[in-house]
Design a protein around this motif. Structure first.
Motif, PDB file in Angstrom:
ATOM      1  N   UNK A  16      29.589  23.162  42.530  1.00  0.00           N
ATOM      2  CA  UNK A  16      29.716  22.676  43.899  1.00  0.00           C
ATOM      3  C   UNK A  16      31.008  21.898  44.026  1.00  0.00           C
ATOM      4  N   UNK A  17      31.431  21.621  45.231  1.00  0.00           N
ATOM      5  CA  UNK A  17      32.682  20.885  45.447  1.00  0.00           C
ATOM      6  C   UNK A  17      32.576  19.465  44.900  1.00  0.00           C
ATOM      7  N   UNK A  18      31.401  18.867  44.904  1.00  0.00           N
ATOM      8  CA  UNK A  18      31.220  17.525  44.340  1.00  0.00           C
ATOM      9  C   UNK A  18      31.431  17.540  42.832  1.00  0.00           C
ATOM     10  N   UNK A  19      30.925  18.545  42.149  1.00  0.00           N
ATOM     11  CA  UNK A  19      31.108  18.638  40.706  1.00  0.00           C
ATOM     12  C   UNK A  19      32.567  18.845  40.343  1.00  0.00           C
ATOM     13  N   UNK A  22      34.331  15.468  40.798  1.00  0.00           N
ATOM     14  CA  UNK A  22      33.988  14.575  39.696  1.00  0.00           C
ATOM     15  C   UNK A  22      34.770  14.930  38.435  1.00  0.00           C
ATOM     16  N   UNK A  23      34.907  16.205  38.156  1.00  0.00           N
ATOM     17  CA  UNK A  23      35.638  16.651  36.969  1.00  0.00           C
ATOM     18  C   UNK A  23      37.116  16.254  37.074  1.00  0.00           C
ATOM     19  N   UNK A  24      37.723  16.426  38.253  1.00  0.00           N
ATOM     20  CA  UNK A  24      39.128  16.050  38.451  1.00  0.00           C
ATOM     21  C   UNK A  24      39.313  14.542  38.326  1.00  0.00           C
ATOM     22  N   UNK A  25      38.375  13.753  38.826  1.00  0.00           N
ATOM     23  CA  UNK A  25      38.457  12.299  38.713  1.00  0.00           C
ATOM     24  C   UNK A  25      38.340  11.857  37.253  1.00  0.00           C
ATOM     25  N   UNK A  28      41.747  12.596  35.642  1.00  0.00           N
ATOM     26  CA  UNK A  28      42.750  11.637  36.103  1.00  0.00           C
ATOM     27  C   UNK A  28      42.517  10.264  35.475  1.00  0.00           C
ATOM     28  N   UNK A  29      41.271   9.845  35.369  1.00  0.00           N
ATOM     29  CA  UNK A  29      40.951   8.564  34.739  1.00  0.00           C
ATOM     30  C   UNK A  29      41.328   8.539  33.273  1.00  0.00           C
ATOM     31  N   UNK A  30      41.090   9.635  32.561  1.00  0.00           N
ATOM     32  CA  UNK A  30      41.440   9.708  31.141  1.00  0.00           C
ATOM     33  C   UNK A  30      42.949   9.651  30.951  1.00  0.00           C
ATOM     34  N   UNK A  31      43.703  10.334  31.809  1.00  0.00           N
ATOM     35  CA  UNK A  31      45.164  10.322  31.718  1.00  0.00           C
ATOM     36  C   UNK A  31      45.693   8.920  32.003  1.00  0.00           C
ATOM     37  N   UNK A  32      45.192   8.265  33.041  1.00  0.00           N
ATOM     38  CA  UNK A  32      45.636   6.903  33.358  1.00  0.00           C
ATOM     39  C   UNK A  32      45.274   5.912  32.253  1.00  0.00           C
ATOM     40  N   UNK A  33      44.104   6.054  31.655  1.00  0.00           N
ATOM     41  CA  UNK A  33      43.709   5.172  30.555  1.00  0.00           C
ATOM     42  C   UNK A  33      44.626   5.368  29.351  1.00  0.00           C
ATOM     43  N   UNK A  34      44.997   6.610  29.056  1.00  0.00           N
ATOM     44  CA  UNK A  34      45.906   6.876  27.937  1.00  0.00           C
ATOM     45  C   UNK A  34      47.288   6.282  28.203  1.00  0.00           C
ATOM     46  N   UNK A  35      47.781   6.401  29.433  1.00  0.00           N
ATOM     47  CA  UNK A  35      49.076   5.808  29.784  1.00  0.00           C
ATOM     48  C   UNK A  35      49.037   4.284  29.677  1.00  0.00           C
ATOM     49  N   UNK A  36      47.969   3.664  30.136  1.00  0.00           N
ATOM     50  CA  UNK A  36      47.832   2.215  30.053  1.00  0.00           C
ATOM     51  C   UNK A  36      47.781   1.755  28.597  1.00  0.00           C
ATOM     52  N   UNK A  37      47.061   2.466  27.772  1.00  0.00           N
ATOM     53  CA  UNK A  37      46.981   2.139  26.353  1.00  0.00           C
ATOM     54  C   UNK A  37      48.352   2.265  25.691  1.00  0.00           C
ATOM     55  N   UNK A  38      49.116   3.297  26.028  1.00  0.00           N
ATOM     56  CA  UNK A  38      50.460   3.463  25.469  1.00  0.00           C
ATOM     57  C   UNK A  38      51.383   2.337  25.922  1.00  0.00           C
ATOM     58  N   UNK A  39      51.276   1.913  27.168  1.00  0.00           N
ATOM     59  CA  UNK A  39      52.109   0.825  27.695  1.00  0.00           C
ATOM     60  C   UNK A  39      51.780  -0.502  27.011  1.00  0.00           C
ATOM     61  N   UNK A  40      50.517  -0.803  26.827  1.00  0.00           N
ATOM     62  CA  UNK A  40      50.112  -2.023  26.133  1.00  0.00           C
ATOM     63  C   UNK A  40      50.590  -1.990  24.686  1.00  0.00           C
TER      64      UNK A  40
END
Length: 132
Positions: A16-19, A22-25, A28-40
């Protein structure tokens, strides 16, 4: 009498479009968390790993116009730099500040330095050390 089902059959028409959202979010969250970890990690390396000189106040002895400060300095062999000390009066006003230079091949230096003050100082505070 039975009621008619309004749900689609499982697995027949794809996600469904909701699923999909959710998968795209999650991606995106995993990519942002990895970037934040690399910056720290980058800033931690440059703050801790690149500091070639550090010190610690072991004791201090206040006097009338001076404060005797026993410093323990740790540095890379051959590195040179300076440490900044200050003293404050009983009311909190700064009465003395000076830079003390450390160089040479030794990696650990114990030294008693004299910080001149404008009036009796009650503290000896290490503000920081900087490599040249």
């Amino acid at each position: 009498m039975s009621t008619a089902s309004t749900r689609l059959p499982e697995g027949r028409y794809g996600r469904s479009s909701d699923e999909r959202a959710d998968h795209k979010l999650k991606i995106a969250g995993a990519v942002l968390a990895a970037l934040l970890l690399a910056l720290v990690g980058y800033f931690a390396y440059h703050y801790v790993g690149q500091n070639e000189i550090s010190a610690e106040v072991i004791t201090f002895e206040p006097g009338k116009d001076t404060v005797q400060v026993h410093l323990e300095v740790r540095k890379d062999s051959g590195a040179s730099g300076y440490c900044t000390l200050r003293s404050q009066a009983e009311n909190g006003a700064e009465v003395g500040r000076a830079d003390f230079r450390f160089d040479g091949d030794a990696s650990r230096i114990d030294k008693v330095v004299t910080l001149r003050t404008t009036s009796p100082g009650t503290t000896a505070e290490l503000l920081g050390c900087h490599a040249d």
